[in-house]
Design an enzyme around this catalytic site. Structure first.
Site, PDB file in Angstrom:
ATOM      1  N   GLN A 238     -30.425 -27.741  57.945  1.00 57.09           N
ATOM      2  CA  GLN A 238     -29.242 -27.437  57.138  1.00 57.09           C
ATOM      3  C   GLN A 238     -29.043 -28.482  56.044  1.00 57.09           C
ATOM      4  OE1 GLN A 238     -27.581 -24.773  57.119  1.00 57.09           O
ATOM      5  NE2 GLN A 238     -27.771 -23.788  59.113  1.00 57.09           N
ATOM      6  N   GLU A 285     -38.059 -19.543  68.154  1.00 54.87           N
ATOM      7  CA  GLU A 285     -38.258 -19.810  66.726  1.00 54.87           C
ATOM      8  C   GLU A 285     -39.655 -19.346  66.330  1.00 54.87           C
ATOM      9  OE1 GLU A 285     -38.502 -20.563  62.987  1.00 54.87           O
ATOM     10  OE2 GLU A 285     -36.567 -20.852  63.999  1.00 54.87           O
ATOM     11  N   ASP A 337     -28.888 -17.659  64.462  1.00 54.54           N
ATOM     12  CA  ASP A 337     -28.729 -18.198  63.109  1.00 54.54           C
ATOM     13  C   ASP A 337     -29.896 -17.702  62.258  1.00 54.54           C
ATOM     14  OD1 ASP A 337     -28.129 -19.631  60.856  1.00 54.54           O
ATOM     15  OD2 ASP A 337     -28.626 -21.596  61.695  1.00 54.54           O
ATOM     16  N   CYS A 363     -25.696 -17.140  56.680  1.00 55.65           N
ATOM     17  CA  CYS A 363     -25.570 -17.652  55.312  1.00 55.65           C
ATOM     18  C   CYS A 363     -25.395 -16.526  54.302  1.00 55.65           C
ATOM     19  CB  CYS A 363     -26.776 -18.521  54.945  1.00 55.65           C
ATOM     20  SG  CYS A 363     -28.355 -17.652  55.021  1.00 55.65           S
TER      21      CYS A 363
END
Length: 406
Positions: A238, A285, A337, A363
């Protein structure tokens, strides 16, 4: 009929996601960059479509009280920022409106409750940047190259000597990068062929990818809510180092229980925090480099209750669901996320898992609203929405949405 080149007089009414102000001319929506709500303008039409038009400012007849002078000399030319001409309070209000509008328009979600906003300093916050480098003019006598960021609405590189949204140490690294590239332009083919360089800062220094003279490619470190994270300039982390604690607090909240799943987990930002609260945590991930750092970070924080998987979220979820038996432990929390495109492929699998709680970090308000609609249609209700301003001076906003099974 309105056409390209016409000059009209309008009043900007509101901001649209994307950073343009919206005015109306004879019922037609007109999008105007670098205008602020309340501006009375003369604007020239630059694009005309059936249902909307775009225009550029010819004259600000009466400036809005929300308007201010931007501090960056490149504002308007550089594509990095869209909102420096507005007060910071007005920027925050606009971002809350972006979220509400997306929920209503895309998700068909009427959210009457307040949307809390978390923010920090509006400048000097950015801890990573992708610096663009113009192609070398090999036949020219002057071998210096434009080094900076893309121009607004263009892939052309704008030469930028400094950037006020970068942290001071990263801004200094930009100067170092400029000197190193221009000094090596005649001698190193590797440098001559570069089109971009990633630079990032941690608690103890900066790094670049690829490595450039004066800036190492060392592993960076940052401590967040008592946990240590390591990453490098080539790995996503981030960008706003001033709000990482607040982001973790909103996403992880006070959740606890037996089993939590962290999807699109990156280097383990949320995975490690969940590992302190849940008996078992599964992290997923798809990026190999990020997954490698995540495993290192889990070990560095002495957490033995986390299993980390290198896989695409939807593929892992499909396999996980296929393996689960009737007696399997229920999932208490799914935290996700995803990238800007959202989690459309993963959402049906998440709904099939039937976790008690879902924490969705996004986002992009539009893809968030799309995915929330699907989750709400699958038996979830929206419990909380928070805006976190990780990207001051731009139209981007981070949103954390909490859902629970209804």
């Amino acid at each position: 009929m309105l056409k390209i080149g016409d000059v009209i007089e309008v009043t900007a009414e509101r901001m649209a996601y994307g950073g343009e102000a919206v005015a109306r001319h004879e019922g037609l929506a007109v999008f105007i960059p670098f205008a602020a709500p309340g501006d009375r303008l003369r604007a020239r039409i630059t694009e005309r479509k059936k249902n909307f038009a775009r225009a550029s400012i010819e004259e600000i007849i009466v400036p809005s009280p929300l308007r201010r002078a931007p501090i960056c000399q490149y504002f308007g030319e550089c594509g990095g920022c869209q909102l420096q001409h507005m007060t910071y309070e007005a920027q925050l209000d606009a971002k809350v409106s972006f979220i509400r509008d997306a929920l209503r328009r895309v998700g068909r979600i009427d959210w009457p409750q307040p949307i809390a906003t978390r923010s920090a300093s509006e400048f000097g916050y950015r801890t990573r940047a992708r610096v663009k480098i113009a192609r070398a003019e090999r036949d020219a006598g002057n071998h210096s190259r434009a080094i900076g960021f893309n121009c607004a609405a263009s892939h052309e590189v704008l030469d930028v000597a400094g950037c006020p949204i970068l942290t001071p140490e990263l801004d200094r690294a930009l100067h170092t990068l400029r000197a190193s590239i221009n000094e090596g332009a005649n001698t190193e083919s590797r440098i001559a062929d570069l089109s971009e360089v990633e630079i990032a800062s941690g608690e103890r220094g900066v790094a670049s990818a690829p490595e450039i003279a004066g800036i190492s490619s060392a592993t960076l470190q940052r401590t967040i809510r008592g946990a240590v994270y390591r990453y490098d300039a080539a790995t996503f982390f981030q960008v706003n180092g001033l709000l990482l604690n607040e982001l973790v607090d909103e996403a992880v909240n006070d959740y606890s229980g037996r089993l939590a799943i962290d999807l699109y987990a990156g280097v383990g930002l949320f995975t490690i925090q969940l590992g302190r609260r849940f008996e078992q945590v599964l992290g997923v991930e798809s990026d190999a480099r990020a997954a490698k750092f995540a495993r290192q970070n889990i070990r560095a924080n002495n957490l033995s209750n986390i299993a980390f998987h290198k896989n695409r979220a939807e593929s892992w979820l499909r396999d996980f669901l296929a393996r689960r038996g009737a007696q399997s432990a229920p999932v208490d929390l799914v935290l996700l996320d995803p990238p800007r495109a959202g989690a459309a492929e993963a959402v049906p699998f998440i709904a099939s898992l039937k976790p008690s709680l879902i924490s969705y970090v996004s986002c992009d308000p539009t893809t968030l609203a799309r995915d929330l609609r699907k989750l709400m249609d699958s038996g979830y209700e929206l419990a909380r929405v928070t805006a976190i301003d990780l990207f001051p001076q731009t139209y981007h906003v981070e949103t954390v949405a909490a859902l629970r099974r209804s």
